[in-house]
Design a protein around this motif. Structure first.
Motif, PDB file in Angstrom:
ATOM      1  N   ASP A 178      -5.946  -9.860  16.818  1.00  0.00           N
ATOM      2  CA  ASP A 178      -6.477  -9.929  15.454  1.00  0.00           C
ATOM      3  C   ASP A 178      -7.588  -8.908  15.204  1.00  0.00           C
ATOM      4  N   SER A 179      -8.317  -8.554  16.259  1.00  0.00           N
ATOM      5  CA  SER A 179      -9.435  -7.620  16.103  1.00  0.00           C
ATOM      6  C   SER A 179      -8.990  -6.235  15.646  1.00  0.00           C
TER       7      SER A 179
ATOM      8  N   HIS B 138     -18.084  -7.953   5.566  1.00  0.00           N
ATOM      9  CA  HIS B 138     -19.091  -8.081   4.508  1.00  0.00           C
ATOM     10  C   HIS B 138     -19.012  -6.936   3.501  1.00  0.00           C
ATOM     11  N   LEU B 139     -18.882  -5.706   3.999  1.00  0.00           N
ATOM     12  CA  LEU B 139     -18.917  -4.534   3.128  1.00  0.00           C
ATOM     13  C   LEU B 139     -17.577  -4.227   2.469  1.00  0.00           C
ATOM     14  N   PHE B 140     -16.482  -4.510   3.187  1.00  0.00           N
ATOM     15  CA  PHE B 140     -15.173  -4.098   2.704  1.00  0.00           C
ATOM     16  C   PHE B 140     -14.166  -5.250   2.799  1.00  0.00           C
ATOM     17  N   PRO B 141     -14.411  -6.349   2.100  1.00  0.00           N
ATOM     18  CA  PRO B 141     -13.509  -7.510   2.214  1.00  0.00           C
ATOM     19  C   PRO B 141     -12.090  -7.219   1.740  1.00  0.00           C
ATOM     20  N   THR B 142     -11.941  -6.381   0.714  1.00  0.00           N
ATOM     21  CA  THR B 142     -10.608  -6.062   0.193  1.00  0.00           C
ATOM     22  C   THR B 142      -9.807  -5.298   1.237  1.00  0.00           C
ATOM     23  N   GLU B 143     -10.441  -4.267   1.821  1.00  0.00           N
ATOM     24  CA  GLU B 143      -9.748  -3.461   2.826  1.00  0.00           C
ATOM     25  C   GLU B 143      -9.430  -4.285   4.069  1.00  0.00           C
ATOM     26  N   LEU B 144     -10.326  -5.202   4.441  1.00  0.00           N
ATOM     27  CA  LEU B 144     -10.067  -6.030   5.612  1.00  0.00           C
ATOM     28  C   LEU B 144      -8.873  -6.949   5.370  1.00  0.00           C
ATOM     29  N   LYS B 145      -8.785  -7.508   4.171  1.00  0.00           N
ATOM     30  CA  LYS B 145      -7.641  -8.369   3.847  1.00  0.00           C
ATOM     31  C   LYS B 145      -6.343  -7.566   3.884  1.00  0.00           C
ATOM     32  N   GLN B 146      -6.389  -6.349   3.325  1.00  0.00           N
ATOM     33  CA  GLN B 146      -5.203  -5.495   3.367  1.00  0.00           C
ATOM     34  C   GLN B 146      -4.843  -5.152   4.816  1.00  0.00           C
ATOM     35  N   ALA B 147      -5.852  -4.890   5.619  1.00  0.00           N
ATOM     36  CA  ALA B 147      -5.620  -4.553   7.020  1.00  0.00           C
ATOM     37  C   ALA B 147      -4.991  -5.719   7.770  1.00  0.00           C
ATOM     38  N   GLN B 148      -5.401  -6.919   7.448  1.00  0.00           N
ATOM     39  CA  GLN B 148      -4.808  -8.100   8.093  1.00  0.00           C
ATOM     40  C   GLN B 148      -3.333  -8.231   7.726  1.00  0.00           C
ATOM     41  N   GLN B 149      -2.989  -7.857   6.494  1.00  0.00           N
ATOM     42  CA  GLN B 149      -1.587  -7.872   6.077  1.00  0.00           C
ATOM     43  C   GLN B 149      -0.799  -6.790   6.806  1.00  0.00           C
ATOM     44  N   VAL B 150      -1.419  -5.612   6.967  1.00  0.00           N
ATOM     45  CA  VAL B 150      -0.780  -4.526   7.715  1.00  0.00           C
ATOM     46  C   VAL B 150      -0.540  -4.958   9.159  1.00  0.00           C
TER      47      VAL B 150
ATOM     48  N   ALA C 265     -10.247  -2.119  12.874  1.00  0.00           N
ATOM     49  CA  ALA C 265      -9.995  -0.682  12.965  1.00  0.00           C
ATOM     50  C   ALA C 265      -9.077  -0.210  11.841  1.00  0.00           C
ATOM     51  N   ILE C 266      -8.060  -0.999  11.527  1.00  0.00           N
ATOM     52  CA  ILE C 266      -7.136  -0.632  10.449  1.00  0.00           C
ATOM     53  C   ILE C 266      -7.882  -0.602   9.120  1.00  0.00           C
ATOM     54  N   ALA C 267      -8.780  -1.557   8.917  1.00  0.00           N
ATOM     55  CA  ALA C 267      -9.573  -1.595   7.683  1.00  0.00           C
ATOM     56  C   ALA C 267     -10.411  -0.325   7.534  1.00  0.00           C
ATOM     57  N   LEU C 268     -10.971   0.160   8.635  1.00  0.00           N
ATOM     58  CA  LEU C 268     -11.788   1.370   8.570  1.00  0.00           C
ATOM     59  C   LEU C 268     -10.946   2.587   8.186  1.00  0.00           C
ATOM     60  N   HIS C 269      -9.692   2.624   8.625  1.00  0.00           N
ATOM     61  CA  HIS C 269      -8.796   3.696   8.180  1.00  0.00           C
ATOM     62  C   HIS C 269      -8.612   3.639   6.666  1.00  0.00           C
TER      63      HIS C 269
ATOM     64  N   LEU D 284       0.817  -1.216   0.000  1.00  0.00           N
ATOM     65  CA  LEU D 284       0.000   0.000   0.000  1.00  0.00           C
ATOM     66  C   LEU D 284       0.855   1.271   0.000  1.00  0.00           C
ATOM     67  N   SER D 285       2.030   1.186  -0.569  1.00  0.00           N
ATOM     68  CA  SER D 285       2.922   2.351  -0.596  1.00  0.00           C
ATOM     69  C   SER D 285       2.296   3.529  -1.330  1.00  0.00           C
ATOM     70  N   GLU D 286       1.648   3.261  -2.465  1.00  0.00           N
ATOM     71  CA  GLU D 286       1.040   4.345  -3.244  1.00  0.00           C
ATOM     72  C   GLU D 286      -0.087   5.008  -2.474  1.00  0.00           C
ATOM     73  N   VAL D 287      -0.865   4.213  -1.756  1.00  0.00           N
ATOM     74  CA  VAL D 287      -1.948   4.765  -0.944  1.00  0.00           C
ATOM     75  C   VAL D 287      -1.374   5.656   0.148  1.00  0.00           C
ATOM     76  N   ALA D 288      -0.312   5.195   0.789  1.00  0.00           N
ATOM     77  CA  ALA D 288       0.318   5.976   1.848  1.00  0.00           C
ATOM     78  C   ALA D 288       0.882   7.287   1.312  1.00  0.00           C
ATOM     79  N   ASP D 289       1.497   7.236   0.139  1.00  0.00           N
ATOM     80  CA  ASP D 289       2.091   8.438  -0.448  1.00  0.00           C
ATOM     81  C   ASP D 289       1.024   9.455  -0.846  1.00  0.00           C
ATOM     82  N   SER D 290      -0.129   8.967  -1.302  1.00  0.00           N
ATOM     83  CA  SER D 290      -1.181   9.871  -1.770  1.00  0.00           C
ATOM     84  C   SER D 290      -2.070  10.359  -0.637  1.00  0.00           C
ATOM     85  N   SER D 291      -1.962   9.731   0.527  1.00  0.00           N
ATOM     86  CA  SER D 291      -2.811  10.122   1.655  1.00  0.00           C
ATOM     87  C   SER D 291      -1.981  10.210   2.927  1.00  0.00           C
ATOM     88  N   PRO D 292      -1.317  11.336   3.141  1.00  0.00           N
ATOM     89  CA  PRO D 292      -0.514  11.483   4.364  1.00  0.00           C
ATOM     90  C   PRO D 292      -1.355  11.354   5.626  1.00  0.00           C
ATOM     91  N   SER D 293      -2.632  11.725   5.530  1.00  0.00           N
ATOM     92  CA  SER D 293      -3.486  11.606   6.713  1.00  0.00           C
ATOM     93  C   SER D 293      -3.654  10.155   7.129  1.00  0.00           C
TER      94      SER D 293
END
Length: 280
Positions: free
Chosen positions: A150-151, A124-136, A155-159, A83-92
């Motif tokens: 693991d929980s 259910h709503l954001f499976p892609t973001e949750l998978k990425q969050a689990q990797q983070v 929270a990371i997925a919601l970010h 997620l380097s590109e996401v981090a670079d494009s969103s400093p927040s």
């Protein structure tokens, strides 16, 4: 680059020779530094450039409140998850994730458990973001000296989800700026305090409100009915909850929407945090 403001020994606001103001981090970067001096660029580790007209001072306050090693931990974890590109494009994202990880690590060290009630909905709503969050989260646990539960992936997925909802519509941003100030006045008047934006507890509250605006705009507020967690907050923080109801009513008026009970409950939680901080 010229130093414009020193937030602490490791974080400064600077103006490049060309371009807009940026927040710089690096060990000892702000030590004995003064506005007007040149930046010691050999100490710069990361540059945070605000996007979509966002407040660079607010960004700097958030960065300064997080230990540098936790900022680095967030960056490394995002890179490990691709997620380097996401981090670079969103400093927040880097800043708010760093702050979240810092608080989560502190909770683990103090043996405080916090359950997130949205795991099913997020999966259910954001499976892609949750998978990425689990990797983070896996990368964080590998690099840190403590293991987050693991929980925390929820929270990371919601970010990550909030980044996807953000728009570049500055007119909406300008409108929300005025509403933000009005909401702070409501909270301040309720408790007879002047909420100073320079305090990190207030800055965190502002960040929560901004994310709430994004959820309202996208039609994806937290659960529509009052949850057990929401009811617990109402019971344990009655004064803050009454204040949150006033804030929610104002939001409904200004944004022509309905604020859900769970969103109101989490507003109460953040309000309680703001007014309990002795620095406010």
């Amino acid at each position: 680059m010229e130093i414009l403001r020193v937030f602490n020994n490791n974080v400064v606001l600077a103006r490049p020779a060309q371009g807009d103001e940026v927040v710089l981090t690096g060990r000892g970067l702000g030590f004995q530094a003064r506005p007007g001096q040149a930046v010691d660029e050999s100490k710069v580790v990361r540059v945070f450039a605000p996007v979509d007209g966002r407040d660079v001072d607010h960004l700097g306050q958030l960065v300064a409140a997080v230990p540098p090693e936790h900022v680095k931990l967030a960056v490394v974890a995002l890179e490990s998850a691709g997620l380097s590109e996401v981090a670079d494009s969103s400093p927040s994202l880097v800043v708010t994730l760093s702050d979240h990880l810092s608080f989560a690590i502190k909770r683990v060290r103090e043996n405080i458990r916090l359950d997130y009630p949205l795991e099913t909905e997020v999966g259910h709503l954001f499976p892609t973001e949750l998978k990425q969050a689990q990797q983070v989260l896996a990368a964080v646990n590998e690099a840190s000296d403590v293991r987050l539960p693991d929980s925390e992936a929820v929270a990371i997925a919601l970010h990550l989800v909030n980044v996807g909802f953000t728009t570049g519509d500055l007119s909406y941003t300008y409108k929300l700026t005025g509403i933000l100030q009005q909401l702070l006045e409501v909270v301040g008047q309720t408790y007879g305090r002047n909420l100073d934006n320079s305090f990190i507890s207030v800055a965190r509250f502002i960040t929560h409100l901004r994310y709430l605006f994004v959820r309202i705009q996208s039609g994806k507020q937290l659960a529509g009915e009052a949850s057990a967690v929401g009811e617990a907050i109402r019971t344990s923080q009655p004064e803050a909850y009454r204040c949150a109801e006033r804030v929610a009513a104002l939001l409904e008026l200004r944004l022509d929407t309905t604020v859900t009970p769970d969103e109101t409950a989490y507003l109460a939680l953040h309000i309680a945090r703001v007014v309990s901080d002795p620095r406010t």
